[in-house]
Design a protein around this motif. Structure first.
Motif, short mmCIF file in Angstrom:
data_model
loop_
_atom_site.label_atom_id
_atom_site.label_comp_id
_atom_site.label_asym_id
_atom_site.label_seq_id
_atom_site.Cartn_x
_atom_site.Cartn_y
_atom_site.Cartn_z
N PRO A 28 97.79 0.18 16.87
CA PRO A 28 97.50 -1.06 17.33
C PRO A 28 98.43 -2.36 16.91
CG PRO A 28 95.53 -0.12 16.58
CD PRO A 28 96.85 0.81 16.06
N CYS A 29 99.13 -2.17 16.06
CA CYS A 29 100.06 -3.29 15.69
C CYS A 29 101.20 -3.34 16.52
CB CYS A 29 100.77 -2.85 14.31
SG CYS A 29 99.51 -2.96 12.75
N PHE A 30 101.38 -2.45 17.57
CA PHE A 30 102.39 -2.53 18.35
C PHE A 30 101.88 -2.70 19.65
CE2 PHE A 30 104.19 0.55 15.01
CZ PHE A 30 105.24 -0.29 14.62
N SER A 31 100.62 -3.06 20.01
CA SER A 31 100.09 -3.49 21.12
C SER A 31 99.98 -5.01 21.30
CB SER A 31 98.58 -2.87 21.19
OG SER A 31 98.72 -1.38 21.15
N SER A 32 100.53 -5.48 22.47
CA SER A 32 100.48 -6.84 22.70
C SER A 32 99.10 -7.69 22.43
CB SER A 32 101.28 -7.29 23.96
OG SER A 32 102.68 -7.03 23.82
N ASP A 33 98.26 -6.75 23.36
CA ASP A 33 97.03 -7.41 23.51
C ASP A 33 95.90 -6.31 23.51
OD1 ASP A 33 98.07 -10.04 24.24
OD2 ASP A 33 97.58 -9.79 26.39
N PRO A 34 94.69 -6.71 22.94
CA PRO A 34 93.72 -5.66 22.52
C PRO A 34 93.34 -4.90 24.07
CG PRO A 34 93.11 -7.69 21.65
CD PRO A 34 94.27 -7.80 22.31
N ASP A 35 93.14 -3.53 23.95
CA ASP A 35 92.61 -2.80 25.10
C ASP A 35 90.97 -3.39 25.57
OD1 ASP A 35 94.78 -1.34 25.44
OD2 ASP A 35 93.76 0.39 24.06
N PRO A 36 90.86 -3.57 26.80
CA PRO A 36 89.64 -4.13 27.41
C PRO A 36 88.46 -2.94 27.22
CG PRO A 36 91.08 -3.31 29.03
CD PRO A 36 91.97 -3.33 28.09
N GLY A 101 96.16 -8.00 29.44
CA GLY A 101 97.41 -7.79 28.84
C GLY A 101 98.82 -8.02 29.71
N LEU A 102 98.47 -9.14 30.60
CA LEU A 102 99.38 -9.29 31.61
C LEU A 102 99.68 -10.84 31.99
CD1 LEU A 102 101.47 -7.64 33.61
CD2 LEU A 102 99.53 -7.83 35.28
N THR A 103 101.00 -11.05 32.35
CA THR A 103 101.28 -12.36 32.74
C THR A 103 102.35 -12.15 33.71
OG1 THR A 103 100.83 -13.83 30.74
CG2 THR A 103 102.55 -14.68 32.12
N VAL A 104 102.52 -12.86 34.80
CA VAL A 104 103.17 -12.66 35.95
C VAL A 104 103.68 -14.24 36.32
CG1 VAL A 104 103.98 -11.92 38.09
CG2 VAL A 104 102.33 -10.73 36.75
N SER A 105 105.07 -14.50 36.18
CA SER A 105 105.42 -16.00 36.43
C SER A 105 106.82 -15.96 37.35
CB SER A 105 105.97 -16.59 35.07
OG SER A 105 105.06 -16.82 34.22
N ARG A 106 106.91 -17.17 37.80
CA ARG A 106 107.92 -17.24 38.98
C ARG A 106 108.83 -18.28 38.20
NH1 ARG A 106 108.34 -19.01 45.12
NH2 ARG A 106 110.22 -20.28 44.93
N ILE A 107 110.08 -18.09 38.16
CA ILE A 107 111.14 -18.88 37.42
C ILE A 107 112.15 -19.37 38.47
CG2 ILE A 107 112.84 -19.26 35.66
CD1 ILE A 107 111.40 -16.78 34.24
N ASP A 108 112.27 -20.67 38.73
CA ASP A 108 113.22 -21.07 39.73
C ASP A 108 114.44 -21.91 38.85
OD1 ASP A 108 112.25 -20.99 42.72
OD2 ASP A 108 110.52 -21.19 41.33
N LEU A 109 115.74 -21.55 39.22
CA LEU A 109 116.68 -22.52 38.53
C LEU A 109 117.52 -23.14 39.85
CD1 LEU A 109 116.48 -19.27 36.93
CD2 LEU A 109 118.00 -20.79 35.69
N ASN A 181 103.78 -8.39 28.98
CA ASN A 181 102.74 -7.67 28.80
C ASN A 181 101.85 -8.41 27.90
OD1 ASN A 181 104.58 -7.29 26.52
ND2 ASN A 181 104.03 -5.42 25.78
N SER A 182 101.35 -9.53 28.09
CA SER A 182 100.27 -10.23 27.27
C SER A 182 100.00 -11.28 27.98
CB SER A 182 101.08 -11.07 26.09
OG SER A 182 99.96 -11.91 25.37
N GLN A 183 98.55 -11.54 28.09
CA GLN A 183 98.04 -12.43 28.82
C GLN A 183 98.39 -13.94 28.44
OE1 GLN A 183 93.93 -11.52 28.67
NE2 GLN A 183 93.46 -13.48 27.22
N ASN A 184 99.01 -14.34 27.34
CA ASN A 184 99.60 -15.35 26.82
C ASN A 184 100.51 -15.19 25.69
OD1 ASN A 184 99.53 -17.91 25.61
ND2 ASN A 184 97.86 -17.84 24.38
N PRO A 185 101.84 -14.86 26.23
CA PRO A 185 102.72 -14.47 25.47
C PRO A 185 103.33 -15.48 24.66
CG PRO A 185 103.55 -14.78 27.53
CD PRO A 185 102.11 -14.71 27.81
N GLY A 186 103.30 -16.65 24.93
CA GLY A 186 103.82 -17.80 24.27
C GLY A 186 105.12 -18.27 24.61
N PHE A 187 105.61 -19.44 24.44
CA PHE A 187 107.02 -19.72 24.96
C PHE A 187 107.25 -20.62 23.91
CE2 PHE A 187 110.02 -22.18 27.26
CZ PHE A 187 110.58 -21.26 28.06
N SER A 188 108.19 -20.15 22.92
CA SER A 188 108.75 -21.08 21.96
C SER A 188 110.11 -21.40 22.00
CB SER A 188 108.69 -20.36 20.50
OG SER A 188 108.85 -20.95 19.52
#
Length: 238
Positions: A28-36, A101-109, A181-188
């Motif tokens: 479990p330590c290596f899983s990004s988010d808990p299983d549903p 356990g998922l985030t999908v984003s669009r990045i524009d540059l 592979n996280s619903q809230n991965p963070g952006f630091s």
């Protein structure tokens, strides 16, 4: 001889048992988010309850719209000093992702745009280049840089928690679809962490780290008063 064989067999048995137990409890330590624990759990964003995430809406209130998202159809604003923007499909904008356990984003540059040095503390990232010419790189904890110029259709992976960045090196706009592979991965952001923290890191500490004069640090800090529009374009869900 029989006793010796018995001891070896027993030792092997307990070795395998110990390794199995260790593996079971460390996985479990290596899983990004808990299983549903259920089929669906659409986030109730209005709830005041937070237990490492969002509670579920009552299933009677769930609709098909909770599982469809059109937020990536519109380009993100690049009207900021870094000339990049993100449209996030995370649990905050797409509640149907809750517990998945998922985030999908669009990045524009825009031309000349960069994605600043940053980390995602809670997720690994896969990037699919849709349009443009992009240099993408990440740095390991042994200070090795892995990077290359990507072409449309190519995919790369950023391991969880490692510092990474990107730059538009072509003449036109860049479009990337990023999956984490996280619903809230963070952006630091590394630059903001260092030069725009609250409370601030003392100048002499930064000066010693970067081997420069404290006046240089003060000058750099003075350049970080632009974050109103930038924070809107790249909301940080830490």
């Amino acid at each position: 001889m029989a006793a010796v064989c018995c001891i070896k067999t027993t030792s092997s048995f307990f070795l395998v048992l110990c390794l199995t137990v260790i593996r079971f409890f460390t996985l479990p330590c290596f899983s990004s988010d808990p299983d549903p624990l259920q089929d669906i759990c659409v986030a109730d964003l209005n709830s005041t309850i937070r237990v490492n995430g969002f509670p579920c809406k009552p299933e009677s209130q769930v609709t098909s719209d909770d599982f469809f998202f059109s937020g990536l159809m519109t380009a993100a604003s690049t009207a900021n000093p870094e000339r990049f923007g993100v449209q996030r499909g995370d649990v905050f904008t797409f509640p149907g992702l809750n517990t998945q356990g998922l985030t999908v984003s669009r990045i524009d540059l825009a031309p000349g745009g960069i994605i600043p040095l940053h980390v995602h503390p809670r997720g690994s990232q896969a990037n699919l280049l849709i349009k443009g010419k992009l240099f993408f790189g990440f740095i390991t904890t042994t200070d090795v840089l892995y990077g290359k110029v990507m072409k449309p259709g190519e995919l790369n992976i950023i391991p969880r928690g490692l510092v990474h960045f990107a730059a538009n090196v072509g003449p036109g706009n860049v479009l990337v679809i990023a999956v984490l592979n996280s619903q809230n991965p963070g952006f630091s952001r590394i630059p903001s962490n260092l030069f725009n923290s609250t409370p601030t890191i003392p100048n002499y500490i930064l000066a010693r780290n970067f081997r420069v004069n404290e006046k240089v640090i003060a000058f750099i800090k003075s350049k970080f008063d632009f974050n109103v529009s930038l924070a809107t374009a790249t909301r940080e869900n830490i």
